[in-house]
Enzyme design. Structure first.
Site, PDB file in Angstrom:
ATOM      1  N   HIS A  86       3.609  -3.292  15.886  1.00 52.06           N
ATOM      2  CA  HIS A  86       4.231  -4.589  16.165  1.00 52.06           C
ATOM      3  C   HIS A  86       3.941  -4.912  17.620  1.00 52.06           C
ATOM      4  O   HIS A  86       3.958  -4.017  18.466  1.00 52.06           O
ATOM      5  CB  HIS A  86       5.752  -4.526  15.970  1.00 52.06           C
ATOM      6  N   ARG A 119      -5.748  -2.611  14.168  1.00 48.15           N
ATOM      7  CA  ARG A 119      -5.527  -2.883  12.733  1.00 48.15           C
ATOM      8  C   ARG A 119      -6.852  -2.873  11.967  1.00 48.15           C
ATOM      9  O   ARG A 119      -6.895  -2.444  10.819  1.00 48.15           O
ATOM     10  CB  ARG A 119      -4.761  -4.197  12.560  1.00 48.15           C
ATOM     11  N   PHE A 123       8.182 -11.207   1.640  1.00 47.83           N
ATOM     12  CA  PHE A 123       7.886  -9.839   2.071  1.00 47.83           C
ATOM     13  C   PHE A 123       9.013  -9.203   2.884  1.00 47.83           C
ATOM     14  O   PHE A 123       8.898  -8.050   3.311  1.00 47.83           O
ATOM     15  CB  PHE A 123       6.576  -9.812   2.876  1.00 47.83           C
ATOM     16  N   TYR A 139      13.839  -8.425  12.820  1.00 50.91           N
ATOM     17  CA  TYR A 139      13.013  -9.252  11.934  1.00 50.91           C
ATOM     18  C   TYR A 139      13.783 -10.455  11.361  1.00 50.91           C
ATOM     19  O   TYR A 139      13.400 -10.988  10.317  1.00 50.91           O
ATOM     20  CB  TYR A 139      12.434  -8.396  10.809  1.00 50.91           C
ATOM     21  N   ASN A 193       0.444  -2.201   8.551  1.00 47.67           N
ATOM     22  CA  ASN A 193      -0.466  -2.612   9.627  1.00 47.67           C
ATOM     23  C   ASN A 193      -0.173  -1.957  10.972  1.00 47.67           C
ATOM     24  O   ASN A 193      -0.603  -2.446  12.013  1.00 47.67           O
ATOM     25  CB  ASN A 193      -0.542  -4.148   9.706  1.00 47.67           C
ATOM     26  N   GLU A 246      12.637  -9.576  22.839  1.00 50.51           N
ATOM     27  CA  GLU A 246      12.489  -8.294  22.144  1.00 50.51           C
ATOM     28  C   GLU A 246      12.671  -7.112  23.093  1.00 50.51           C
ATOM     29  O   GLU A 246      13.276  -6.111  22.722  1.00 50.51           O
ATOM     30  CB  GLU A 246      11.126  -8.232  21.442  1.00 50.51           C
ATOM     31  N   THR A 298      -2.612  -9.957  11.967  1.00 50.92           N
ATOM     32  CA  THR A 298      -1.581  -9.370  11.109  1.00 50.92           C
ATOM     33  C   THR A 298      -2.186  -8.708   9.869  1.00 50.92           C
ATOM     34  O   THR A 298      -1.783  -7.602   9.494  1.00 50.92           O
ATOM     35  CB  THR A 298      -0.590 -10.477  10.682  1.00 50.92           C
ATOM     36  N   LYS A 302       4.658   1.587  14.251  1.00 53.15           N
ATOM     37  CA  LYS A 302       5.529   1.560  13.078  1.00 53.15           C
ATOM     38  C   LYS A 302       5.464   2.895  12.330  1.00 53.15           C
ATOM     39  O   LYS A 302       4.623   3.756  12.634  1.00 53.15           O
ATOM     40  CB  LYS A 302       5.092   0.403  12.177  1.00 53.15           C
ATOM     41  N   ARG A 346      -1.626  -8.351  21.702  1.00 54.58           N
ATOM     42  CA  ARG A 346      -1.875  -8.916  20.356  1.00 54.58           C
ATOM     43  C   ARG A 346      -3.360  -8.755  19.999  1.00 54.58           C
ATOM     44  O   ARG A 346      -3.702  -8.435  18.867  1.00 54.58           O
ATOM     45  CB  ARG A 346      -1.511 -10.410  20.307  1.00 54.58           C
TER      46      ARG A 346
HETATM   47  P1  DAT Z   1       2.809  -9.696  13.265  1.00 57.99           P
HETATM   48  O1  DAT Z   1       3.332  -8.305  13.005  1.00 57.99           O
HETATM   49  O2  DAT Z   1       1.297  -9.692  13.385  1.00 57.99           O
HETATM   50  O3  DAT Z   1       3.488 -10.383  14.405  1.00 57.99           O
HETATM   51  P2  DAT Z   1       4.395 -11.415  11.520  1.00 57.99           P
HETATM   52  O4  DAT Z   1       5.377 -11.506  12.642  1.00 57.99           O
HETATM   53  O5  DAT Z   1       3.913 -12.677  10.904  1.00 57.99           O
HETATM   54  O6  DAT Z   1       3.101 -10.556  11.950  1.00 57.99           O
HETATM   55  O7  DAT Z   1       5.018 -10.545  10.336  1.00 57.99           O
HETATM   56  C1  DAT Z   1       5.737  -9.362  10.655  1.00 57.99           C
HETATM   57  C2  DAT Z   1       5.297  -8.279   9.735  1.00 57.99           C
HETATM   58  O8  DAT Z   1       5.623  -8.626   8.384  1.00 57.99           O
HETATM   59  C3  DAT Z   1       3.787  -8.030   9.693  1.00 57.99           C
HETATM   60  O9  DAT Z   1       3.355  -7.155  10.701  1.00 57.99           O
HETATM   61  C4  DAT Z   1       3.601  -7.440   8.342  1.00 57.99           C
HETATM   62  C5  DAT Z   1       4.630  -8.154   7.496  1.00 57.99           C
HETATM   63  N1  DAT Z   1       4.045  -9.314   6.827  1.00 57.99           N
HETATM   64  C6  DAT Z   1       3.738 -10.502   7.364  1.00 57.99           C
HETATM   65  N2  DAT Z   1       3.209 -11.342   6.462  1.00 57.99           N
HETATM   66  C7  DAT Z   1       3.183 -10.646   5.306  1.00 57.99           C
HETATM   67  C8  DAT Z   1       2.749 -10.936   3.998  1.00 57.99           C
HETATM   68  N3  DAT Z   1       2.241 -12.132   3.676  1.00 57.99           N
HETATM   69  N4  DAT Z   1       2.869  -9.968   3.052  1.00 57.99           N
HETATM   70  C9  DAT Z   1       3.371  -8.764   3.359  1.00 57.99           C
HETATM   71  N5  DAT Z   1       3.815  -8.419   4.586  1.00 57.99           N
HETATM   72  C10 DAT Z   1       3.714  -9.346   5.541  1.00 57.99           C
HETATM   73 MG    MG Z   2       5.414 -11.057  14.614  1.00 59.17          MG
END
Ligand code: DAT
Ligand code: MG
Length: 150
Positions: free
Chosen positions: A115, A102, A57, A49, A112, A126, A91, A9, A85
């Protein structure tokens, strides 16, 4: 062979961590299938997304992912989705396992670094969203038989 989408990212790109991420995935034994360095448009970010639309968020997530270029890649291998992962870590960086990317390089969920597709099905979706079929390179490594059992 299972495939997964990986993004370094904008924070990872800005912090010079593209090579670190690639090195860890290579070292794990995964095989690179495709890569492109690109600026993501708002429209494309919203498609990627879409599952998070409406979450608190979401707006921050979209502006984060379009704030600088990303390095988009496809990696493959046995259990590639779970393996990547795990290499990325949870996350929330403060919940990520020690030794994961991370954990080792990040502090905040909104910064973080990477992705990675979360299921095999989403990996396929994807990969198809981010890459054209002709951008996916089908190749073998000499070392494959020492990393892949079959
Ligand atoms: P991941 O990237 O581990 O698959 P995710 O798909 O649940 O996680 O969320 C996508 C992204 O959104 C994640 O990398 C960071 C952001 N995100 C997720 N939960 C969040 C939160 N509670 N507050 C802020 N950003 C968040
Ligand atoms: Mg995700």
């Amino acid at each position: 062979m299972e495939r997964t989408l990986v993004l370094v990212k904008p924070d990872g790109v800005q912090r010079g961590l593209i090579g670190e991420v690639i090195a860890r995935l290579e070292r794990r034994g995964l095989r690179l299938v495709a890569a492109k360095f690109m600026q993501v448009s708002r429209e494309f970010a919203e498609t990627h997304y879409a599952i998070h639309k409406g979450k608190p968020f979401y707006d921050g997530l979209i502006s984060y992912i379009i704030s600088a270029p990303v390095m988009a890649m496809v990696w493959e291998g046995p259990n590639a989705v779970a393996a990547v992962r795990q290499t990325m870590g949870a996350t929330r960086p403060t919940e990520a396992a020690p030794g994961s990317i991370r954990h080792d390089f990040a502090l905040e969920v909104g910064r973080n670094l990477t992705h990675a597709s979360d299921t095999v099905e989403n990996g396929e979706k994807e990969v198809a969203l981010w890459f054209k079929q002709e951008e996916l390179v089908d190749w073998k490594r000499e070392v494959d038989r020492w990393v892949f059992e079959k």
